[in-house]
Write a protein that holds these residues in place. Structure first.
Motif, PDB file in Angstrom:
ATOM      1  N   VAL A 109     -67.082 -29.153 -23.211  1.00 37.29           N
ATOM      2  CA  VAL A 109     -65.507 -30.170 -23.345  1.00 37.29           C
ATOM      3  C   VAL A 109     -64.663 -29.382 -24.317  1.00 37.29           C
ATOM      4  CG1 VAL A 109     -64.783 -31.709 -24.967  1.00 37.29           C
ATOM      5  CG2 VAL A 109     -67.009 -32.372 -23.586  1.00 37.29           C
ATOM      6  N   ALA A 110     -65.509 -27.978 -24.997  1.00 33.44           N
ATOM      7  CA  ALA A 110     -64.197 -27.164 -26.146  1.00 33.44           C
ATOM      8  C   ALA A 110     -64.206 -26.063 -25.025  1.00 33.44           C
ATOM      9  CB  ALA A 110     -66.282 -26.761 -26.810  1.00 33.44           C
TER      10      ALA A 110
ATOM     11  N   PRO B  93     -66.724 -30.287 -30.750  1.00 31.97           N
ATOM     12  CA  PRO B  93     -64.970 -30.922 -30.801  1.00 31.97           C
ATOM     13  C   PRO B  93     -66.229 -32.583 -30.776  1.00 31.97           C
ATOM     14  CG  PRO B  93     -65.697 -30.130 -28.470  1.00 31.97           C
ATOM     15  CD  PRO B  93     -66.686 -29.258 -29.439  1.00 31.97           C
TER      16      PRO B  93
ATOM     17  N   ASP C  28     -71.534 -29.977 -25.716  1.00 35.10           N
ATOM     18  CA  ASP C  28     -69.960 -29.961 -26.228  1.00 35.10           C
ATOM     19  C   ASP C  28     -69.381 -28.716 -25.804  1.00 35.10           C
ATOM     20  OD1 ASP C  28     -71.030 -31.837 -27.411  1.00 35.10           O
ATOM     21  OD2 ASP C  28     -72.896 -30.731 -29.197  1.00 35.10           O
ATOM     22  N   GLN C  29     -70.479 -27.494 -25.400  1.00 38.90           N
ATOM     23  CA  GLN C  29     -69.587 -26.644 -24.987  1.00 38.90           C
ATOM     24  C   GLN C  29     -68.612 -26.658 -23.793  1.00 38.90           C
ATOM     25  OE1 GLN C  29     -73.390 -24.400 -24.233  1.00 38.90           O
ATOM     26  NE2 GLN C  29     -73.340 -23.182 -26.574  1.00 38.90           N
TER      27      GLN C  29
ATOM     28  N   GLU D   3     -83.597 -29.030 -25.781  1.00 36.93           N
ATOM     29  CA  GLU D   3     -82.399 -28.470 -25.623  1.00 36.93           C
ATOM     30  C   GLU D   3     -82.710 -28.807 -24.095  1.00 36.93           C
ATOM     31  OE1 GLU D   3     -80.524 -25.267 -26.653  1.00 36.93           O
ATOM     32  OE2 GLU D   3     -81.110 -26.498 -28.728  1.00 36.93           O
TER      33      GLU D   3
ATOM     34  N   LYS E 217     -74.587 -26.521 -23.378  1.00 41.36           N
ATOM     35  CA  LYS E 217     -74.305 -28.084 -23.793  1.00 41.36           C
ATOM     36  C   LYS E 217     -72.848 -28.492 -23.752  1.00 41.36           C
ATOM     37  CE  LYS E 217     -77.587 -26.576 -27.509  1.00 41.36           C
ATOM     38  NZ  LYS E 217     -76.604 -25.599 -28.938  1.00 41.36           N
TER      39      LYS E 217
ATOM     40  N   ARG F 195     -65.530 -24.526 -34.130  1.00 38.61           N
ATOM     41  CA  ARG F 195     -67.069 -23.923 -34.919  1.00 38.61           C
ATOM     42  C   ARG F 195     -66.845 -22.086 -35.069  1.00 38.61           C
ATOM     43  NH1 ARG F 195     -69.557 -24.190 -27.816  1.00 38.61           N
ATOM     44  NH2 ARG F 195     -67.366 -24.353 -27.885  1.00 38.61           N
TER      45      ARG F 195
END
Lengths: 280, 259
Positions: free
Chosen positions: B164-165, A229, B161-162, B70, B159, A243
């Motif tokens: 937040v997702a 996102p 992003d993960q 990473e 991560k 994703r």
């Protein structure tokens, strides 16, 4: 050039498509498309190594020289038993450290080694840089080693399946042992090996999705980056978690690859069966 | 077979060996932590730290290049020599100081904040049975483990992003992260994700991580950083990316020195 293609497609499909087409052809997506080459290289080079290690393993396994036979069996049984993910991350690291160990023996002074006991490598000269490309090569070798063990098993079985009469006839004609092995056994065993090898190839193909574990910017890593996102307009299109869309694209890619492989193996099988009387 | 394998092995060593000589100074970053460091639409690294890093290298007359690594292995891989510096929104902490050295800060200590879905309410003095998300290996992860572990579930993400997702998908109740990272998320979510609870001050300022033995490099980078702060470059970039500051005007610096 991409702009031209986008414009041509927009002309064909209408203005509504412009934003979408521009999005899927932006630099980030182009980098994703380009990263498919890593997957293909890993698959092809991995398969190449797997066949070589497979042949070597199978040859060792039925060698008349016992220690060689033990090595062959050890390789086939041990490597097959280790999870591929584990081996995949273990081998490149272990290889790198081993090389650095030899570098440090050759290039570091005894004093440096004594002073830097806690850190690795003991001196800068022993440092071995690995770029993404180097990791790709190591990844191909690891794939080759893991699936070579499976291939060795398949090839070993196929070699046994070659009718004894064929080999005895070759011997009777005065071929040397080596000639009999390479020109008759190996030549004929492909018919029996190919179905099994096609299985190994499919496993190997799937394992190419592990490349991102070695920090190679492969298709999975880019799909992750693209689908994540984004809430910052500066960083590109603002979108929620996408994703699953990108992973779906990868599913489709692997399914297409599997379909192509099936056809290629059928053609190979036909070719290997030329002039041979087989049951099927 | 030997005849085939030997040249192959030699070719491999030759090919991989070519990368040994690296004159460039390499800077490791995560590439997934907007607005600090991220991949822009062109697929290139961008962000506050990319602009600042390149500026500092120019001042220090170093040829620099950013490499993506990473987050969870970013410190070990620098120590192993894959790159020479880290610019990845990394706060200075005592624990990290044990393994790596830090430059002067290029962003002041940034309060961590809690983000949650709109409408959820929490009693932060008495948090129970909640799923709390953090990024693994961060100061927030350590804080959450210490503070909330007993009565709640801590979910650690590889991560940012993960995390937040998963917050957006409702898999976690609360996300604890740097305010500078959450600001654009809260702002850009259209009211779906909001700040809750108090701000917490966990780590120190953000600085460049370096190997402890690279004292020359540290001196060069600190000199460049002092210069970039003095002529307003740092504040300009902070304003551009975070809409905050200024933090490093002469008046601000004096105030800090007086404290």
């Amino acid at each position: 050039m991409i702009d031209t293609i986008v414009n041509a497609l927009v002309g064909l499909l209408g203005e509504d498509w412009r934003a979408g087409l521009e999005y899927i052809t932006n630099g980030k997506h182009m980098a994703w498309y380009a990263s498919f080459k890593f997957t293909l290289i890993a698959a092809v080079a991995g398969a190449f190594f797997a066949v070589i290690f497979g042949l070597l393993g199978a040859a060792a396994k039925q060698s008349k020289f016992a220690p060689l036979r033990w090595i062959g069996s050890f390789y086939v049984n041990i490597v097959r038993g280790v999870p591929d993910v584990l081996f995949f991350i273990f081998f490149p690291l272990a290889f790198e450290q081993t090389v650095e160990y030899f570098f440090s023996r050759a290039r570091c002074t005894a004093e440096e080694i004594a002073n830097n006991a806690g850190s690795w490598p003991p001196c800068d000269a022993a440092q071995w840089y690995l770029s993404g490309n180097d990791y790709l090569i190591l990844a191909c070798v690891s794939l080759g080693l893991v699936y070579g063990a499976f291939a060795a098993n398949v090839i070993h079985g196929a070699m046994i399946s070659v009718p004894k009469g064929q080999l005895e006839a070759a011997q009777a004609y005065g071929f040397t042992e080596k000639q009999v092995f390479w020109r008759f056994k190996v030549r004929q065993m492909w018919v029996y090996a190919l179905p099994g090898l096609s299985n190994v190839w499919m496993l190997l193909l799937k394992a190419t999705s592990l490349l991102s574990l070695l920090q190679i910017a492969d298709i999975v890593l880019w799909a992750d980056r693209l689908g994540a996102p984004n809430y910052l307009a500066r960083a590109g299109l603002v979108h929620p978690d996408w994703r699953w869309k990108y992973y779906l694209a990868l599913f489709i890619f692997y399914i297409i690859m599997a379909m192509i492989s099936e056809r290629v193996f059928r053609a190979l099988q036909n070719r290997a069966s030329r002039g041979m009387v087989t049951v099927n | 077979m030997k005849k085939i394998l030997l040249p192959l092995a030699i070719a491999m060593v030759a090919f991989t060996g070519s990368a040994v000589a690296a004159d460039k100074v390499r800077i490791g970053t995560e590439g997934a932590y907007a607005p600090w460091n991220f991949m822009d639409d062109k697929g290139k690294l961008a962000g506050y730290e990319i602009d600042l890093g390149m500026d500092l290298c120019k001042r220090a007359e170093l040829e620099c290049e950013f490499v993506v690594n990473e987050w969870d292995s970013i410190i070990p891989n620098m120590i192993a020599g894959n790159y020479d510096m880290i610019m990845a929104g990394m706060s200075v902490t005592d624990e990290r100081k044990e393994t790596i050295a830090f430059s002067d800060e290029y962003f002041p200590a940034d309060p961590s904040r809690y983000a949650a879905a709109k409408g959820d309410e929490f009693d932060f003095d008495n948090l129970k049975g909640k799923n709390i998300g953090v990024q693994g290996g961060t100061i927030q992860a350590a804080y959450a483990e210490e503070t909330f572990k007993e009565n709640n579930t801590i979910k650690s993400y590889e991560k940012p992003d993960q995390s937040v997702a998963d917050l957006a998908a409702g898999n976690i109740d609360i996300l604890l992260a740097d305010g500078s990272f959450l600001d654009p998320v809260v702002e850009g979510s259209g009211g779906m994700i909001v700040y809750v609870g108090p701000n917490v001050q966990i780590g120190g300022g953000v600085a460049i991580g370096m190997r402890q033995k690279d004292t020359d490099l540290a001196e060069k980078m600190n000199a460049a950083l002092t210069e970039a702060k003095a002529d307003g470059t740092v504040d300009k970039l902070v304003m551009e990316y975070f809409k905050k500051g200024p933090f490093y005007t002469p008046a601000e610096e004096e105030k800090k020195a007086a404290e």
